[in-house]
Design an enzyme around this catalytic site. Structure first.
Site, mmCIF file in Angstrom:
data_model
loop_
_atom_site.group_PDB
_atom_site.id
_atom_site.type_symbol
_atom_site.label_atom_id
_atom_site.label_comp_id
_atom_site.label_asym_id
_atom_site.label_seq_id
_atom_site.Cartn_x
_atom_site.Cartn_y
_atom_site.Cartn_z
ATOM 1 N N ALA A 395 0.882 -1.126 -0.200
ATOM 2 C CA ALA A 395 0.043 -0.145 0.032
ATOM 3 C C ALA A 395 0.814 1.191 0.106
ATOM 4 O O ALA A 395 1.960 1.492 0.624
ATOM 5 C CB ALA A 395 -1.038 0.033 1.088
ATOM 6 N N CYS A 396 0.595 2.166 -0.875
ATOM 7 C CA CYS A 396 1.173 3.472 -1.021
ATOM 8 C C CYS A 396 -0.085 4.469 -0.675
ATOM 9 O O CYS A 396 -1.130 4.187 -0.744
ATOM 10 C CB CYS A 396 2.019 3.867 -1.982
ATOM 11 S SG CYS A 396 1.374 3.967 -3.523
ATOM 12 N N ASP A 397 0.399 5.850 -0.683
ATOM 13 C CA ASP A 397 -0.677 6.954 -0.889
ATOM 14 C C ASP A 397 -1.708 6.664 -1.790
ATOM 15 O O ASP A 397 -2.777 6.572 -1.480
ATOM 16 C CB ASP A 397 0.070 8.199 -0.834
ATOM 17 C CG ASP A 397 -1.021 9.255 -0.477
ATOM 18 O OD1 ASP A 397 -1.665 9.333 0.493
ATOM 19 O OD2 ASP A 397 -1.098 10.382 -1.469
ATOM 20 N N VAL A 426 -3.644 3.151 0.082
ATOM 21 C CA VAL A 426 -3.837 2.895 1.521
ATOM 22 C C VAL A 426 -5.025 2.786 2.095
ATOM 23 O O VAL A 426 -5.586 2.191 3.116
ATOM 24 C CB VAL A 426 -2.725 3.474 2.365
ATOM 25 C CG1 VAL A 426 -2.981 5.088 2.487
ATOM 26 C CG2 VAL A 426 -2.516 2.972 3.634
#
Length: 482
Positions: A395-397, A426
């Site tokens: 997960a990233c932004d 995320v």
């Protein structure tokens, strides 16, 4: 001794930074999936407007309808889908038409407001009538409720929200004009560069500068606002300084990060370097200010937001005749941030001491991932055995940049163990996810999204020991805590 989850500050997803990141992530989430449409509009603009590469009045007729209708509707539709799926998306698109007709400026901000709002009302209505509709009348109720609510929100947007947002947009545009006219725009970097290090880059670029820049680009054919957050120069200078003068154990990771940052356009790759030495944010600010100042002096701008922030994307959306000045903005930003970062790191003097400081910082991470030895100190963190791991969520932004890169790397490493790797934003981690891998600064948000999942944190996108420990735990069946 037993530690309760409530005592673990890092498990709380309600801190100020987490809330700001979550809000910014929602803004960016409405824009990022539609970047292709923005780029299409920018290329059509750069090619066919009177000052473009291939002026053509007929083909240039696509410019205004795209920016006024297509892009806002896509934003509203996406925002509604985030809130209430396809049903929310349809209602949001209807409502967005109201704010479009009710204003004379492109309604990107209006779409960001009324789209999710209309979908939220639809969601509340559906929840209120769930299980109360007579059998056989479900389709009738569903279709008419969506039509009535969508139409009502469109009317509200036309007479209420649209004019208000137009006034706010005009006020913001006048504020930007004031900063430009008085040569104060470089001061914006004092806010932008630290915020980027907190993973608010997508929110700033696509939630703030994007909508304002589109209006500016429509009027003048280019916008300097597209060059404030996206300039790869400040990050490139810092990575170069780390390569030459940073802690010795970190230096080998810098060349790969430089390639990913500058050519791949994934700027999140250098944020951990900043967080490792927070004083280098001053170098980022200096580079950002130098780049924006150069853009002001040379009257530089881009025709559309470069996404991702790769040098190739930059050149693709540079207006005719502007390539030299745009490259100059990047070069000066790079030089200034490099010199400032090198000076702050004392040109490599004390690099060995920096290595000694980094070593203890990694020990708690190793201990956190280690199997329980049967001692008396335990925590209530979720635990999963490596042998049970069949899938990992990275997960990233925004779910479209650093997570894509990292997921690709991990797929290759974990394929022999039969583990699949997916990437998401995320805020959109699936509820059934059991193991999540995310940057430490996004861990709060990940844990609040899926409290029962094991969340493994890392600091560096390249060469972080957490990746090796994760692979070993899966290979050997060890416990993974998070």
């Amino acid at each position: 001794m037993t530690t309760d989850v409530s005592q673990l500050k890092n498990l709380s997803g309600n801190g100020v930074r987490a809330r700001v990141q979550r809000f910014g992530g929602n803004l960016a989430g409405m824009i990022m999936p539609n970047i292709g449409a923005f780029i299409a509009w920018g290329l059509i603009t750069a090619l066919f407007i009177p000052t473009g590469w291939l002026p053509n009045a007929t083909l240039a007729g696509l410019v205004d309808p795209t920016i006024k209708f297509l892009l806002p509707i896509l934003i509203g539709y996406t925002g509604g889908r985030m809130v209430h799926g396809q049903r929310g998306a349809v209602v949001a698109a209807i409502a967005t038409m109201g704010v479009i007709v009710g204003a004379d400026v492109p309604m990107f901000l209006g779409a960001m407001i009324i789209g999710p709002l209309a979908a939220l009302l639809m969601k509340w209505f559906d929840g209120a009538i769930e299980g109360k509709v007579k059998s056989g009348f479900e389709m009738l109720v569903n279709n008419f409720s969506a039509g009535i609510l969508g139409g009502a929100m469109a009317l509200l947007g036309l007479v209420g929200i649209g004019p208000i947002v137009e006034a706010l947009t005009n006020a913001a545009s006048r504020a930007v004009d004031f900063l430009v006219d008085n040569s104060l725009l470089p001061l914006v970097s004092i806010i932008v560069e630290p915020a980027k290090a907190l993973f608010l880059n997508n929110a700033i670029n696509h939630g703030v500068f994007g909508p304002l820049g589109l209006e500016q680009a429509r009027e003048t054919g280019q916008s300097i606002l597209y060059m404030i957050e996206t300039n790869p120069g400040p990050g490139l200078g810092i990575l170069l300084a780390f390569w030459l003068f940073g802690p010795r154990r970190i230096r080998p990771t810098a060349p790969g990060a430089i390639i990913i940052h500058f050519f791949g356009g994934i700027h999140e790759i250098y944020f951990p370097y900043l967080l490792m030495k927070p004083k280098l944010i001053l170098a980022a600010i200096a580079g950002g200010m130098a780049g924006v100042g150069t853009a002001l002096v040379t009257n530089s701008g881009l025709v559309a937001p470069p996404a991702p922030g790769s040098i190739f994307a930059y050149l693709a959306v540079t207006p005719r005749g502007g390539h030299v000045s745009v490259l100059l903005c990047i070069a000066i930003a790079t030089a200034v941030s490099f010199i400032a970062a090198a000076a702050l790191m004392k040109f490599g003097h004390g690099a060995d001491a920096d290595d000694a400081e980094l070593a203890p910082a990694q020990e708690p991470l190793a201990a956190a991932d280690a199997p329980d030895t049967g001692g008396t100190t335990t925590t209530t963190r979720p635990v999963i055995s490596g042998s049970e791991v069949k899938s990992i969520v990275v997960a990233c932004d925004a779910g479209m940049g650093s997570s894509v890169m990292l997921a690709s790397q991990l797929r290759t490493r974990l394929k022999p163990y039969g583990v699949t790797v997916e990437h998401v934003a995320v805020n959109d981690i699936p509820a059934d996810a059991r193991l999540v891998l995310t940057h430490a600064d996004l861990a709060d948000r990940a844990r609040s999204t899926v409290p029962a999942a094991v969340v493994v944190e890392f600091r560096m996108f390249l060469g972080d020991p957490a990746f090796d420990r994760l692979e070993n735990a899966i290979k050997e069946g060890g416990e993974i805590r998070g």
